[in-house]
Design an enzyme around this catalytic site. Structure first.
Site, mmCIF file in Angstrom:
data_model
loop_
_atom_site.group_PDB
_atom_site.id
_atom_site.type_symbol
_atom_site.label_atom_id
_atom_site.label_comp_id
_atom_site.label_asym_id
_atom_site.label_seq_id
_atom_site.Cartn_x
_atom_site.Cartn_y
_atom_site.Cartn_z
ATOM 1 N N CYS A 258 0.836 -1.188 0.000
ATOM 2 C CA CYS A 258 0.000 0.000 0.000
ATOM 3 C C CYS A 258 0.879 1.249 0.000
ATOM 4 C CB CYS A 258 -0.975 -0.001 1.175
ATOM 5 S SG CYS A 258 -0.231 -0.471 2.732
ATOM 6 N N GLY A 259 1.850 1.243 -0.883
ATOM 7 C CA GLY A 259 2.685 2.423 -1.066
ATOM 8 C C GLY A 259 3.463 2.762 0.189
#
Lengths: 135, 294
Positions: B91-92
């Site tokens: 998720c980044g």
């Protein structure tokens, strides 16, 4: 017909009810009290019990509430309850089952803290059962 | 230069990856909507709670009998950092940015000679903090089995924090989470839980002060009952914001990944076609020069 005021019932998860009410009966920690329009500003903590709302637009509705407080102010009444369940959703046998489980938890509790927690949970459930039975 | 077969394989594999990232993006988008709704639904409770507590707290300002949760222990030697992150990666920079904020705070506190204790909520924060701050981590709470954060989950953490505070294990408690602003922006935030602060609620104060409330039971008892609750409520709010932020971060990360995969496929396809053409030309030349030689 009695004057209406703004009533809000809020649980941590969502806003359960926000509408006009003519009278709300709140289970305060020092006894039940009714709130109508123009009630003196007050804050009271709740004990587990049944909250009843009378509305001009719909039939009376009852909620089981536990933990939190009620705030009556110039803008109306706000009840913040940790648990708030419509009485219609409570089933007597569900609660009976939960009480049995809670009793087992209490018997299994290892230390004082766990025992205390289990006891509180059990008391709350018993209160719920009483409320349902008398309804 | 890779052979034609190698190029074909790579294109196929990048395409498969793109399908996965695309699917993850769509799943995140659906989950984001739900998480956002939950975060918004929880807002009124937390805000009301803060407003009432802020109101009560002003009455106790400067008094000696103020509850410890409000006034603090009078020291700030031991800090407890509650670091809430996600259970999953991909998720980044979501987990990394929360962990970074917590790490910086921990480092500066340690440099100032304070004691730091860390409670990790979520596996990813633990994974990233354990390398350099492992010996400060006192507990890890995993919420992997939890599909939707319920108030009970937050209450468990709140109870743990209160228990530790009652046992005198720390003086100041700070919660770290990412506040959800939009799909592309999640702000890592540090919020002080103990002693309680009410910076956000101040706007509501004047209106609350107009009414002189009657208290039942008295202010002290209400405050004593609500302050511990408030900790759980604030943690709950933090967890919900975190859940929404996580899905938002994942959605934009997966969007990027899908786009990058698309670019890669284009590039690979181009070089595949070029090479195929070169090979055809080569074969033609071979045939022609063979015919000429006759």
């Amino acid at each position: 017909m009695a004057e209406a005021f703004q009533f809000e019932l809020v649980s941590p998860e969502r806003l359960l009810l926000s509408e006009e009410a003519t009278q709300v009966v709140v289970p305060g920690v020092e006894g039940e009290f009714g709130v109508m329009a123009g009630h003196a500003p007050m804050i009271s903590t709740l004990r587990p019990g049944v909250l009843t709302v009378s509305r001009p637009s719909a039939a009376d509705e009852a909620f089981f509430v536990r933990g939190g407080f009620a705030e009556a102010g110039p803008k109306g009444l706000t009840v913040l309850a940790e648990v708030a369940v419509p009485m219609a959703d409570l089933k007597a046998d569900d609660i009976a089952r939960q009480i049995r489980e809670a009793e087992e938890d209490l018997a299994d509790a290892g230390d004082d803290a766990a025992r205390e927690r289990a006891q509180i949970a059990l008391d709350h459930l018993r209160e719920m059962e009483r409320a349902v039975a008398s309804n | 230069m890779p052979s034609l077969k190698e190029l074909r394989n790579r294109i196929a594999s990048v395409k498969a990856t793109q399908k996965i990232t695309k699917a993850m993006q769509m799943v995140a988008a659906a989950k984001l909507r739900r998480a956002q709704e939950a975060a918004e639904a929880a807002r009124p409770y937390a805000e009301r709670m803060e407003a009432v507590l802020a109101n009560l707290a002003t009455a106790f300002e400067g008094r000696d009998d103020a509850p410890l949760l409000l006034a603090g222990t009078g020291k700030d030697d031991v800090h407890l950092l509650v670091v809430a992150t996600a259970e999953r990666g991909l998720c980044g920079g979501f987990n990394a940015s929360i962990a970074k904020l917590a790490r910086e705070r921990a480092k500066s506190l340690l440099a100032a000679g304070k004691t730091v204790k860390i409670v990790c909520v979520g596996k990813k924060g633990f994974d990233s903090l354990k390398r350099d701050l492992g010996k400060h981590i006192v507990k890890t709470i995993e919420l992997r089995h939890v599909k939707r954060v319920a108030f009970e989950n937050a209450d468990e953490i709140g109870t743990l924090v209160r228990q530790m505070f009652d046992d005198g294990e720390f003086d100041v408690c700070t919660l770290f989470y990412a506040r959800f602003q939009s799909v592309i922006s999640q702000v890592p935030t540090a919020q002080q839980l103990i002693p309680a602060t009410f910076e956000n609620a101040e706007a509501e104060l004047p209106e609350g002060n107009e009414a002189v409330y009657e208290y039942e039971p008295d202010e002290g008892e209400i405050l004593a009952e609500l302050l511990p609750r408030n900790i759980s409520v604030q943690i709950f709010r933090g967890l919900l914001e975190n859940a929404a932020s996580e899905q938002g971060a994942r959605m934009s990360a997966m969007d990027n990944a899908t786009r990058n995969a698309g670019e890669m496929i284009d590039k690979l396809t181009l070089s595949y076609n070029r090479q195929r053409q070169a090979q055809i030309t080569k074969e033609l030349i071979e045939i022609i020069s063979g015919a000429e030689a006759l």
